[in-house]
Every structure is written in structure tokens, then in C-alpha cells.
Design a protein around this motif. Structure first.
Motif, short mmCIF file in Angstrom:
data_model
loop_
_atom_site.label_atom_id
_atom_site.label_comp_id
_atom_site.label_asym_id
_atom_site.label_seq_id
_atom_site.Cartn_x
_atom_site.Cartn_y
_atom_site.Cartn_z
N LEU A 127 54.99 45.50 59.96
CA LEU A 127 54.47 45.89 60.90
C LEU A 127 53.79 47.33 60.75
N LYS A 128 52.16 47.87 61.49
CA LYS A 128 51.53 49.08 61.62
C LYS A 128 52.33 50.43 61.59
N TYR A 129 53.38 50.20 60.95
CA TYR A 129 53.81 51.75 61.54
C TYR A 129 52.73 52.78 60.90
N ALA A 130 53.55 53.94 61.50
CA ALA A 130 51.88 55.12 61.34
C ALA A 130 52.51 56.74 61.66
N PRO A 131 52.84 57.02 60.23
CA PRO A 131 53.08 58.17 60.27
C PRO A 131 52.50 59.79 60.65
N HIS A 132 53.06 60.60 60.55
CA HIS A 132 51.85 61.77 61.08
C HIS A 132 51.81 62.62 60.28
N LEU A 133 51.28 63.70 60.14
CA LEU A 133 51.36 64.89 59.29
C LEU A 133 52.42 65.71 59.34
N GLY A 134 53.33 65.91 58.26
CA GLY A 134 53.78 67.23 58.07
C GLY A 134 55.06 66.13 57.78
N MET A 135 55.10 64.60 58.11
CA MET A 135 56.88 64.05 57.83
C MET A 135 56.67 63.58 56.76
N PHE A 136 55.87 63.71 55.78
CA PHE A 136 55.93 63.86 54.11
C PHE A 136 54.91 64.91 53.59
N LYS A 137 55.07 66.58 53.58
CA LYS A 137 54.29 66.79 53.54
C LYS A 137 55.45 68.12 52.25
N GLU A 138 56.44 67.61 51.91
CA GLU A 138 57.67 67.76 50.81
C GLU A 138 56.63 67.48 49.92
N SER A 139 56.68 66.44 49.75
CA SER A 139 56.51 65.22 49.01
C SER A 139 54.72 65.10 48.30
N ALA A 140 54.12 65.17 49.71
CA ALA A 140 52.61 65.23 49.39
C ALA A 140 51.49 66.56 49.06
N GLY A 141 52.95 67.18 49.70
CA GLY A 141 52.02 69.15 49.87
C GLY A 141 51.80 68.67 50.84
N GLU A 142 50.87 70.51 51.12
CA GLU A 142 49.68 70.89 52.97
C GLU A 142 48.95 69.61 53.45
N ASP A 143 48.49 69.27 52.26
CA ASP A 143 46.93 69.45 52.32
C ASP A 143 46.84 68.08 53.48
N PRO A 144 45.95 67.79 54.41
CA PRO A 144 46.38 66.52 55.32
C PRO A 144 45.85 65.27 54.45
N ILE A 145 44.63 64.89 53.55
CA ILE A 145 44.03 64.21 52.50
C ILE A 145 44.78 64.14 51.71
N ASP A 146 45.60 65.09 51.13
CA ASP A 146 47.14 64.54 50.47
C ASP A 146 47.54 64.21 50.99
N GLN A 147 48.05 64.02 51.92
CA GLN A 147 48.88 63.29 52.84
C GLN A 147 48.65 61.67 53.32
N LEU A 148 48.25 61.82 53.65
CA LEU A 148 46.57 60.85 53.81
C LEU A 148 46.72 59.68 53.26
N ASN A 149 46.79 60.24 51.26
CA ASN A 149 46.99 59.39 50.36
C ASN A 149 48.49 59.46 50.01
N PHE A 150 49.01 59.82 50.13
CA PHE A 150 50.86 59.59 49.98
C PHE A 150 51.43 58.53 50.50
N MET A 151 51.16 58.69 52.06
CA MET A 151 51.23 57.18 53.50
C MET A 151 50.44 56.23 52.42
N ALA A 152 49.01 55.97 52.04
CA ALA A 152 48.59 54.60 51.35
C ALA A 152 49.31 54.28 50.93
N ASP A 153 49.97 55.42 49.73
CA ASP A 153 50.64 55.62 48.01
C ASP A 153 51.73 54.43 48.89
N ILE A 154 52.53 54.53 50.11
CA ILE A 154 53.66 54.06 49.72
C ILE A 154 53.84 53.11 50.28
N GLY A 155 52.94 52.48 51.59
CA GLY A 155 52.64 51.53 51.73
C GLY A 155 51.53 51.59 53.25
N PHE A 156 51.79 52.33 53.82
CA PHE A 156 51.31 52.58 55.55
C PHE A 156 50.54 51.98 56.22
#
Length: 297
Positions: free
Chosen positions: A31-60
Motif C-alpha cells: 500500500l501507499k503509506y505516506a509519512p510526514h515531515l519530522g517522522m524521520f528527521k533524526e535519520s535524515a536531518g532537518e531539511d525537507p528534501i533530505d527527508q523526502l529522499n530518505f522516505m523514497a530510499d526506504i521504499g515509501f
């Protein structure tokens, strides 16, 4: 939609740093699970673009952002470009100012209705900019001086007029019933009530956001109520109860719920509108593992 394998440099860096074992690889969710900003900021950092790339890297393959409308236009455009590049579908953002403690759509006040419609027009432009289809609408507080039937009629009229604005663009406002415990006094609380409103508005641009967390508290009987509302549901959100954290931390059997909506052919977005039960990278990994487990049906 499958996320692209072309990784941005920021995404490679954060994913490599996040990995604790060779077994941590990109997840192929059903299914298309949709995270939001801040959910992975400890791993991806504060930048929204880095967070989006992290989500995609995981498979979201989806993302939602309640606050997207309030972000600077240049950031909206940059986030949209990143989502397009990484194969991420944009989920909901909040379409209007929500009246948490005073009536607005339920009381029939013409000036409040016009304010709501003006904000819907603004949201159309945001939706076009970020490639969104859905936007959240919460009709606001009850009017204690009016019978429920009058309030419903006032709300339906506002939603009909909003639908007329949205339909030419193929956009959908999703009405979100909210539970009495977290949001006391709101007019829209139950899925049957939302279903009745959508049937009365009778527009492809007015549908239900079925938030499983809220409806577990408000009414329970989740799968039968999902089935009863099915033809008017356009979007799901999740959170376990109690706690409003990731699946597997509360009483809801999300593996069965996800299996059910998948079996019915749902191809939309399942928004992860909840907190993390644990802090830090450990908590973020726990969220990922919870979705891997709940998606293993």
C-alpha cells in the motif's frame, strides 16, 4: 507507483548512515503509506528534501503534509520536483482554516462560507503546484443554537459550492470525522455522518478521509464501517490507539485492516498521521519495522 532507483546524494548519505545491518534494504510495500515531515528527521536531518529522499530510499511511495499550504512557494516547488523525481505521490494537505472552538460551516454564516470558499480557491493553486489530488476539510465546531439538521444543510451547501470549484481540476476535498476525546465539540465525528453528507453533496470532489485512529475511538467496528462507507472513501489515515503512534503499539490489528482494504482494490494513499512511540533513530527504525510487519499480509 514504484520509487525511482536514482538516488540523490543526500539520500545516499543518510541511508548509509542509518543502516545498522546488511539486512536493511528498500522495502516494497503493498500500500501507499505516506509519512510526514519530522517522522524521520533524526535519520535524515532537518531539511525537507533530505527527508523526502530518505522516505523514497526506504521504499515509501507517498507523502502527506498538513502544513504544505503554509510553506514558501519556492519550497513547495522544490518538494514537488523531488517527489516527481523519486516517484512519491503527494497526499493530503489542510485546505482551510479549521474552526476548533467556534461554528463556521455548520452555522450558515455567509461571511464564514465565503472565507472558506476563498481558501479553497487558494488551495487549488497549491494543489496544482505540488501535484496533489486530495485536501483535508474539517467542517468545524457545532452550533449549539441550531438543530443538527439545519447545521447539516448549511454544511452541505458550503461543500456543494466548494465542489463546484474543485471539479474542473479533478481535485478532491476529503472530509475528516474527528473523535470526541481529542477534539470535543466538533460537528463531524462519525463515518455514517460523513457518508450521508457526501451522498447529499453528490460530487466526485467531496469524499471521506477515514482516519482509522479517530474512528476506533469514536465508533469502533472498523472493517464493517469501512465497507459501509467504501464508495465514498478516498483516503485513509492511521495511528494506533491508545497513544496515536505507529501500528503494533496499540489495540488495532492493522495487518488485518490493511489486508482488507488492499483486498478491496484500494490504490489510494494511507497517511501515517501519528507520532513515533520511541525517540531518536531507534524510534524511526521502529516505525519502519511496524509498517513492514503490518504490510506482511
Amino acid at each position: 507507483m514504484i520509487a525511482s532507483t536514482a538516488l540523490g546524494l543526500g539520500g545516499i548519505g543518510v541511508l548509509s548512515a542509518f543502516r545498522e545491518s546488511p539486512e536493511q534494504v528498500k522495502t516494497g510495500f503493498k500500500l501507499k503509506y505516506a509519512p510526514h515531515l519530522g517522522m524521520f528527521k533524526e535519520s535524515a536531518g532537518e531539511d525537507p528534501i533530505d527527508q523526502l529522499n530518505f522516505m523514497a530510499d526506504i521504499g515509501f511511495t507517498a507523502f502527506e503534509d498538513n502544513g504544505m499550504k503554509g510553506r514558501p512557494q519556492h519550497l513547495q516547488e522544490k518538494m514537488a520536483a523531488t517527489m516527481a523525481k523519486r516517484g512519491i505521490s503527494m497526499g493530503v494537505f489542510v485546505a482551510h482554516t479549521i474552526s476548533w472552538d467556534k461554528p463556521n460551516l455548520a452555522n450558515g454564516d455567509a461571511s464564514l462560507r465565503e472565507k472558506f470558499l476563498a481558501e479553497i480557491k487558494e488551495s487549488i493553486e497549491v494543489a496544482k503546484r505540488v501535484n496533489a489530488t486530495w485536501m483535508t476539510v474539517v467542517p468545524g465546531h457545532v452550533d449549539l443554537r441550531l438543530r443538527k439538521e439545519f447545521q447539516t444543510a448549511h454544511m452541505v451547501e458550503s461543500l456543494k459550492r466548494a465542489s463546484a470549484l474543485l471539479e474542473p481540476y479533478g481535485l478532491i476535498m476529503v472530509l475528516e470525522p474527528l473523535n470526541f476525546r481529542d477534539h470535543p465539540g466538533l460537528f463531524l465525528t462519525d463515518s455514517p455522518q460523513a457518508y450521508e453528507v457526501c451522498k447529499t453533496v453528490d460530487s466526485p470532489s467531496c469524499k471521506i478521509l477515514f482516519d482509522i485512529y479517530h474512528q476506533q475511538i469514536q465508533e469502533g467496528n472498523l472493517i464493517p464501517n469501512i465497507d459501509a462507507c467504501w464508495d465514498e472513501i478516498a483516503y485513509f489515515q492511521v495511528g494506533d490507539n491508545p497513544g496515536r503512534n505507529e501500528p503494533t503499539t496499540g489495540e488495532i490489528n492493522y495487518r488485518n485492516v490493511f489486508k482488507h482494504i488492499n483486498s478491496k482494490g484500494f490504490e489510494g494513499i494511507v497517511g501515517m498521521e501519528h507520532g513515533n512511540s520511541k525517540k531518536g533513530k531507534e524510534g524511526e527504525q521502529a516505525v519502519i519495522e511496524a509498517y513492514k510487519s503490518s504490510d506482511a499480509f
